[in-house]
Every structure is written in C-alpha cells, then in structure tokens.
Design a protein around this motif. Structure first.
Motif, PDB file in Angstrom:
ATOM      1  N   GLN A   1       0.832  -1.209   0.000  1.00  0.00           N
ATOM      2  CA  GLN A   1       0.000   0.000   0.000  1.00  0.00           C
ATOM      3  C   GLN A   1       0.866   1.259   0.000  1.00  0.00           C
ATOM      4  O   GLN A   1       0.625   2.202  -0.763  1.00  0.00           O
TER       5      GLN A   1
ATOM      6  N   LYS B   1       4.180   1.716  -0.725  1.00  0.00           N
ATOM      7  CA  LYS B   1       5.201   1.915  -1.746  1.00  0.00           C
ATOM      8  C   LYS B   1       4.713   1.678  -3.167  1.00  0.00           C
ATOM      9  O   LYS B   1       5.248   2.253  -4.117  1.00  0.00           O
ATOM     10  N   ARG B   2       3.700   0.803  -3.319  1.00  0.00           N
ATOM     11  CA  ARG B   2       3.255   0.460  -4.670  1.00  0.00           C
ATOM     12  C   ARG B   2       1.832   0.930  -4.968  1.00  0.00           C
ATOM     13  O   ARG B   2       1.376   0.840  -6.095  1.00  0.00           O
ATOM     14  N   GLY B   3       1.119   1.402  -3.949  1.00  0.00           N
ATOM     15  CA  GLY B   3      -0.247   1.858  -4.168  1.00  0.00           C
ATOM     16  C   GLY B   3      -1.265   0.744  -4.286  1.00  0.00           C
ATOM     17  O   GLY B   3      -2.414   0.995  -4.651  1.00  0.00           O
ATOM     18  N   SER B   4      -0.877  -0.490  -3.966  1.00  0.00           N
ATOM     19  CA  SER B   4      -1.824  -1.612  -3.997  1.00  0.00           C
ATOM     20  C   SER B   4      -2.831  -1.447  -2.860  1.00  0.00           C
ATOM     21  O   SER B   4      -2.436  -1.278  -1.708  1.00  0.00           O
ATOM     22  N   HIS B   5      -4.112  -1.505  -3.188  1.00  0.00           N
ATOM     23  CA  HIS B   5      -5.124  -1.204  -2.180  1.00  0.00           C
ATOM     24  C   HIS B   5      -5.095  -2.242  -1.063  1.00  0.00           C
ATOM     25  O   HIS B   5      -5.108  -3.446  -1.304  1.00  0.00           O
TER      26      HIS B   5
ATOM     27  N   THR C   1       4.571   9.595   5.458  1.00  0.00           N
ATOM     28  CA  THR C   1       3.337   8.821   5.291  1.00  0.00           C
ATOM     29  C   THR C   1       3.608   7.337   5.077  1.00  0.00           C
ATOM     30  O   THR C   1       2.831   6.489   5.533  1.00  0.00           O
ATOM     31  N   THR C   2       4.680   7.007   4.383  1.00  0.00           N
ATOM     32  CA  THR C   2       5.023   5.596   4.188  1.00  0.00           C
ATOM     33  C   THR C   2       5.286   4.925   5.527  1.00  0.00           C
ATOM     34  O   THR C   2       4.781   3.820   5.795  1.00  0.00           O
TER      35      THR C   2
END
Length: 380
Positions: free
Chosen positions: A138, A140-144, A250-251
């Motif tokens: 979520q 680092k890659r934006g995967s939900h 945020t990460t």
C-alpha cells in the motif's frame, strides 16, 4: 476518518445514531422471526436470557466479546489512518501460530504468568508481520490494502493447514491440531468474577484474556489520542496531503499503523488457543476478524464504544445459540442472518439516518442562534 456530514454533538454521534441503527436492525430481524411463525418478543427474551441469564451465559458472552474487542481495536487503529484492514481474520490466524510456538516451547518451563507475556508478544509479532507485506504494498506500490489483506486471509488459512498437518501435528495423531499444552500454558479462568455477582459458572471458557483486552483498549486510547504517533496517524487519516505538508513520513505511518493493527488482531488468538482450547486447532478464529469490522464501526473506532459493541456481538453469538435451541424453527442459519442485519445497519448502512439527524440538529442550532440576539436585546 473524516466525517462526511456536519458535526454533531458527541452524545448523538457516539450514542444516538448507533442506537437507532441497532434498533432498526433488530426490528428487521424481528420481521424475519415473524416470517417463520415465531414470536419476535419471545425470541428477544430468549436471546437476552441466554446471554445474561446464567453464569455460563455471561461467561460465554464475555468470552466471545474478548475476541471481538481485539479485532475491533485492530480495525479501529487502521481506520484512524484512513486504512481499511480487512485482513484481521488472517492476522489472528497467524497470531495463533505465534501463541502455539511460545506455548509449545515454554509450557513445561515457565508458569502461566511468564508464558502469557511471551505468548502475547509472539501473537502480536506474528500478526504484525503478517500485515507488513500488505502495508508495504500500500505504502510503496499503491496496492489497495483491502485487496491485499483479504487475499492474505486465504494465504494464512492455507499456510495453517500445511503447518498443522505436516509440521505441528504429533506423529500418529489423527486430529489436525498440536499436542495439548502443559499446565504452564493454561490461563486462569475468571469464574470468581462471575460468581461475585451471585451466578454459578461451570463450563464457560472466560479467562484472564478478557482483562487483557480491557487493558489493551486503554492502551490503544492512549496511543491514538495521547501520543505523537497517534496524532500523526489521525492526521494521515483525515488528510494525507496535510500530513505530507506537515512533514509526516506517510510511508512510515502506514507501515507502523498496519503492523499495530495486525498485532492487535494477532492477540485475539490468545483467548481461544491459550485460554480455551489449550492447543492450536484449525478454524479457531471463526469469523472474529470480520465481526471486528462491524464492532469498530458501531463503536465509532473508539475503545469506549468498541467494548460495548463487542459485548453486543457476544450476546448475539451466545444468545442466538440458546434461542435456536429453544425455538427449533429458528435455525442457526437464521441466527447468522440476524447477525448479518446488525452488521449491515452498523456498517454498510451506518450513514443512512445521519443526514436526517444532522438536518434536525442543524435546524435546532439555527433556531438557537436566531433566538439569542432577541433575548440579548430584551435584557437591555
């Protein structure tokens, strides 16, 4: 998470709206009971009496509530960061592996009061680590996180089947479970707490994990509302852009929050594995991870609301079983329907009545503001 409607008094937001949602859910459930030819009022009396009318009923209700407190807290912590952790089921499952590892290693070495902290740390660590990969995906890659965590539930179930069948099960044993834990991994029951109120408890598995859940609820409140990390988590949940502008990593916050959430879900395993079964078995979570979502929603992601919401669902589990026994026309599947209705109105339809209530209280506020100058003028 940010509220989509106007600000309401706290007693309305945290008390009245959940009560209205719950009332509507039970009214609809009453129609379901009526449709099968049974009396809804008698069904309600049987459910409440089954949950709170005896020592064992209270014991089982609080036992189930203990599971839901942990999973509800797990979901709530993620909510405050704007994350929807739907993987509590798998995180609790892997947390049970941590409990089993600790108990199998030290049950004959240390007494329970030493093994409990060790098992708690292992459960939290295993559950937190199981949430780490979805958190990184979520952040680092934006995967939900909803997709990844629910997929990890299935991976956790398959992994546990493999470990219990091929690794942890004693040689020659047919049952898919570990060996029984020794006395050093057996948690004290809370029979004295129920008996102090004049009830007799015989077989309910209520144990000291219930008190641990209450302490954990207080610690979560301290974390979210009294620490810098909690402030950063809430800021991230309200506005990620504002959090970035304020210099918040945020990460890092996403990863830490998800690991805390997974750790809380993992701690749920202490109750059934160490407190009740005395061994690790398949399917000990039994849906508690998903019920935690409804508990967190109904409790407004606040520990003070999560505890009574968890007790309510504990009542539905225990009281529903007693009701189906006394009223054969109401099958176990119908009890699941009633539970589902509560989850529906507490979760998916949680905001159904909020616009009308907001409008009502908004008009009251406007009327008060209009009346205030006239009152002041009369005073002069």
């Amino acid at each position: 998470m940010a509220q989509p409607y106007s600000q309401l008094p706290r007693w309305v937001d945290y008390g009245l709206i959940p009560l209205i949602n719950l009332t509507v859910a039970f009214l609809v459930a009453g129609l379901v009971v009526l449709a099968v030819g049974e009396n809804p009022l008698r069904a309600a009396v049987l459910m409440v009496d089954g949950a709170f009318g005896s020592g064992d009923g209270i014991g089982y209700t609080l036992y189930y509530a203990t599971n839901f407190i942990f999973t509800g807290l797990a979901v709530a912590v993620a909510f405050h960061c704007g994350l929807f952790n739907i993987g509590g089921e798998g995180q609790a499952y892997i947390g049970g592996l941590g409990v089993a590892v600790a108990c199998l290693a030290f049950d004959s070495v240390f007494p329970w009061w030493i093994n409990l902290p060790i098992a708690t740390l292992c459960a939290a660590a295993f559950g937190g680590l199981w949430a780490l990969i979805p958190a990184l995906l979520q952040a680092k890659r934006g995967s939900h996180v909803v997709i990844t965590t629910i997929m990890f539930n299935f991976i956790a179930a398959s992994l546990m089947v493999y470990l219990l069948v091929d690794v942890l099960k004693p040689v020659g044993q047919m049952a898919v479970e570990t060996r029984p834990f020794a006395d050093g991994a057996s948690l004290p029951r809370l029979d004295w707490m129920i008996e102090a109120f004049g009830f007799t408890i015989r077989r309910a598995p209520l144990n000291i994990t219930f008190l641990l859940a209450l302490v954990t609820s207080f610690l979560v409140w301290v974390l979210i509302w009294r620490t810098r990390l909690g402030y950063e988590i809430r800021t991230m949940g309200h506005s990620p852009k504002a959090a970035q502008y304020a210099g918040i990593n945020t990460t890092k916050i996403i990863v830490i929050t998800m690991m805390i959430s997974g750790g809380l879900a993992g701690m749920m395993a202490l109750n059934p594995v160490m407190g009740a079964q005395g061994r690790l078995q398949l399917d000990f979570v039994t849906g508690a991870g998903f019920v935690g979502i409804a508990v967190a929603l109904m409790g407004r992601s606040h520990p003070a609301g999560i505890i009574p919401a968890a007790i309510l669902f504990g009542m539905l589990y225990q009281g529903g079983a007693e009701m189906s026994f006394e009223m054969p026309a109401i099958t176990r599947d119908m009890i699941v329907i009633i539970q589902g209705l509560v989850i529906l109105f507490a979760g998916a339809l949680e905001h159904m009545f909020r616009p009308y209530i907001s409008l009502f209280f908004g008009r009251i506020a406007d009327s008060s503001l209009k009346a205030a100058p006239a009152t002041t003028g009369e005073g002069h």
